[in-house]
Design a protein around this motif. Structure first.
Motif, PDB file in Angstrom:
ATOM      1  N   ARG A 102       0.835  -1.211   0.000  1.00 38.37           N
ATOM      2  CA  ARG A 102       0.000   0.000   0.000  1.00 38.37           C
ATOM      3  C   ARG A 102       0.865   1.254   0.000  1.00 38.37           C
ATOM      4  N   LYS A 107      -0.995   8.051  -3.851  1.00 38.40           N
ATOM      5  CA  LYS A 107      -2.095   8.314  -2.925  1.00 38.40           C
ATOM      6  C   LYS A 107      -3.468   8.159  -3.568  1.00 38.40           C
ATOM      7  N   SER A 108      -3.559   8.379  -4.869  1.00 39.19           N
ATOM      8  CA  SER A 108      -4.867   8.300  -5.522  1.00 39.19           C
ATOM      9  C   SER A 108      -5.267   6.870  -5.870  1.00 39.19           C
ATOM     10  N   TRP A 109      -4.443   5.893  -5.479  1.00 46.55           N
ATOM     11  CA  TRP A 109      -4.702   4.507  -5.850  1.00 46.55           C
ATOM     12  C   TRP A 109      -5.309   3.719  -4.695  1.00 46.55           C
ATOM     13  N   THR A 110      -6.096   2.714  -5.069  1.00 46.74           N
ATOM     14  CA  THR A 110      -6.691   1.771  -4.111  1.00 46.74           C
ATOM     15  C   THR A 110      -6.153   0.369  -4.388  1.00 46.74           C
ATOM     16  N   LEU A 112      -6.824  -3.618  -3.918  1.00 48.43           N
ATOM     17  CA  LEU A 112      -7.843  -4.627  -3.655  1.00 48.43           C
ATOM     18  C   LEU A 112      -7.140  -5.919  -3.269  1.00 48.43           C
ATOM     19  N   ALA A 126      -4.602  -3.251  -8.128  1.00 43.56           N
ATOM     20  CA  ALA A 126      -4.601  -1.852  -7.718  1.00 43.56           C
ATOM     21  C   ALA A 126      -5.121  -1.011  -8.879  1.00 43.56           C
ATOM     22  N   ASP A 128      -6.327   3.320 -10.105  1.00 38.44           N
ATOM     23  CA  ASP A 128      -6.353   4.752  -9.843  1.00 38.44           C
ATOM     24  C   ASP A 128      -7.807   5.194  -9.649  1.00 38.44           C
ATOM     25  N   LYS A 129      -8.133   5.673  -8.460  1.00 38.51           N
ATOM     26  CA  LYS A 129      -9.514   6.074  -8.158  1.00 38.51           C
ATOM     27  C   LYS A 129      -9.937   7.288  -8.983  1.00 38.51           C
TER      28      LYS A 129
END
Length: 303
Positions: A102, A107-110, A112, A126, A128-129
Motif C-alpha cells: 500500500r 495516494k490516488s490509488w486503491t 484490492l 490496484a 487509480d480512483k
C-alpha cells in the motif's frame, strides 16, 4: 596573362563582416529547428495525455513481485509501469506485508487485497480512483488442489482477485482478474504440457476452466481483462493444452502472448476482442527490481 586584382583593404573588411553576419543568421536558423521538432513532440505528448484523460485510451499492467521486495523496490517498479500510463495493475506473488505494498502506491490509488484463507491475497489488483470507480470485487477460487513439484507437497488453494471497474469518463466497464498459474507446466522442447508435473498441469486445466467461467459469466457490457504470470513460454506454446488452447483461443482474447514475436516471456495482459476498446500496443519494462518484466497494454477505442 591575366593578373588577380587586389582589392583595397577598405573593401575587404565589409565583405568579411557580411559573410560572418550571414553565417550567424544561418546558425540561428539552424538552432531554431530543434525547437520546432520539440514543439511537435510536445504536441504529440499533449495529444496522448488528452486521450488518456478523456478515456479514449486506458492502460492495464501486470507486475510479478519478487519475494521479499521492500517499499523502495516496489515503488520503483510501480513507477516504471505508471510511466506507461497504467491505471490498473494486476500483481502476482504478493509475498510481503500489506502495508508495504500500500505504501508503494500513489495516494490516488486503491489496493484490492481480499482477506480470507491463505492465498486469497496473493494476486491483488490496484487501480487509480481518479480514473476508475469500483463496482465489485471478490477473490475467486480457481483450484483447491495444486502440487509443488520441487517438494512433492500439496500447496495452498489458488485464488484470483477479480475487480469490476467503471471508467469515470466513458462509463466503459471492465471485469479484471489477476492470477498465477502453477510452475513447471511447459515442456519447452515439445511445446506442450510437462507431464512430469502432471499434478501442476491438471491444476492449470482446472484454473483455466474457472477463468473461462469468469469471462462467460460477465454481463455483456463488461470487457474481460486478465493479468497473469502464466508460467508458459509465449513463443513455444504450440498445442491445445496450455494457455493458448485453454484460455486465449476459446475466450477470443488478444494479448502480448500472440502480439510480440520472439522472446520467452511468461507475463501477459489479455483483453476481450469483442468490445468497444481493443488492445492498441504493448510496452515491456525490464529494468526492474523484480525478476519479471512489467507488461503494459494500451487499450484504444475501436474505430
Amino acid at each position: 596573362m591575366f593578373s588577380t586584382p587586389v582589392l583595397p583593404r577598405a573593401l575587404v573588411r565589409p565583405t568579411v563582416l557580411a559573410v560572418l553576419a550571414a553565417l550567424l543568421l544561418a546558425g540561428l536558423a539552424l538552432g531554431g529547428a530543434p525547437a520546432q521538432a520539440g514543439d511537435k513532440g510536445d504536441k504529440g505528448d499533449k495529444e496522448r495525455k488528452r486521450a488518456y484523460a478523456s478515456g479514449e485510451r486506458f492502460a492495464v499492467a501486470t507486475l510479478n513481485l519478487k519475494k521479499g521486495m521492500r517499499v523502495a523496490g516496489m515503488r520503483h517498479d510501480i513507477g516504471q509501469v505508471l510511466d506507461g500510463e497504467a491505471s490498473v495493475i494486476g500483481f502476482q506473488e504478493r509475498l510481503f506485508s500489506r502495508p508495504a505494498l500500500r505504501a508503494a502506491l500513489p495516494k490516488s490509488w486503491t489496493l484490492l487485497m481480499p482477506k480470507g484463507p491463505t492465498g486469497t491475497d496473493d494476486n491483488p489488483i490496484a487501480f487509480d480512483k481518479d480514473v476508475w470507480e469500483l463496482r465489485k470485487t471478490w477473490a475467486a477460487l480457481l483450484t483447491g488442489t495444486t502440487w509443488r513439484r520441487q517438494t512433492g507437497q500439496i500447496a495452498h488453494d489458488q485464488y484470483g482477485v477479480v475487480a469490476v471497474l467503471r471508467h469515470r469518463q466513458t462509463g466503459h466497464t471492465i471485469r479484471a482478474v489477476s492470477f498465477h498459474l502453477p510452475n513447471h507446466l511447459h515442456n519447452r522442447r515439445t511445446g506442450g504440457p510437462n507431464y512430469a508435473n502432471r499434478g501442476g498441469v491438471q491444476a492449470m486445466w482446472r484454473m483455466a476452466s474457472r477463468v473461462r467461467f469468469l469471462k462467460e459469466d460477465a454481463p455483456k457490457p463488461q470487457q474481460f481483462v486478465a493479468m497473469c504470470d502464466c508460467n508458459v513460454t509465449e513463443n513455444r506454446d504450440t498445442g491445445d493444452h496450455l494457455v493458448k488452447g485453454r484460455i486465449t483461443r476459446p475466450l477470443r482474447l488478444e494479448t502480448n502472448y500472440t502480439g510480440r514475436k520472439g522472446g520467452s516471456g511468461i507475463d501477459y495482459v489479455m483483453g476481450e476482442r469483442d468490445s468497444a476498446f481493443r488492445i492498441h500496443s504493448f510496452l515491456s519494462y525490464r529494468n526492474l527490481v523484480t525478476d519479471h518484466p512489467g507488461i503494459v497494454a494500451t487499450f484504444a477505442r475501436a474505430r
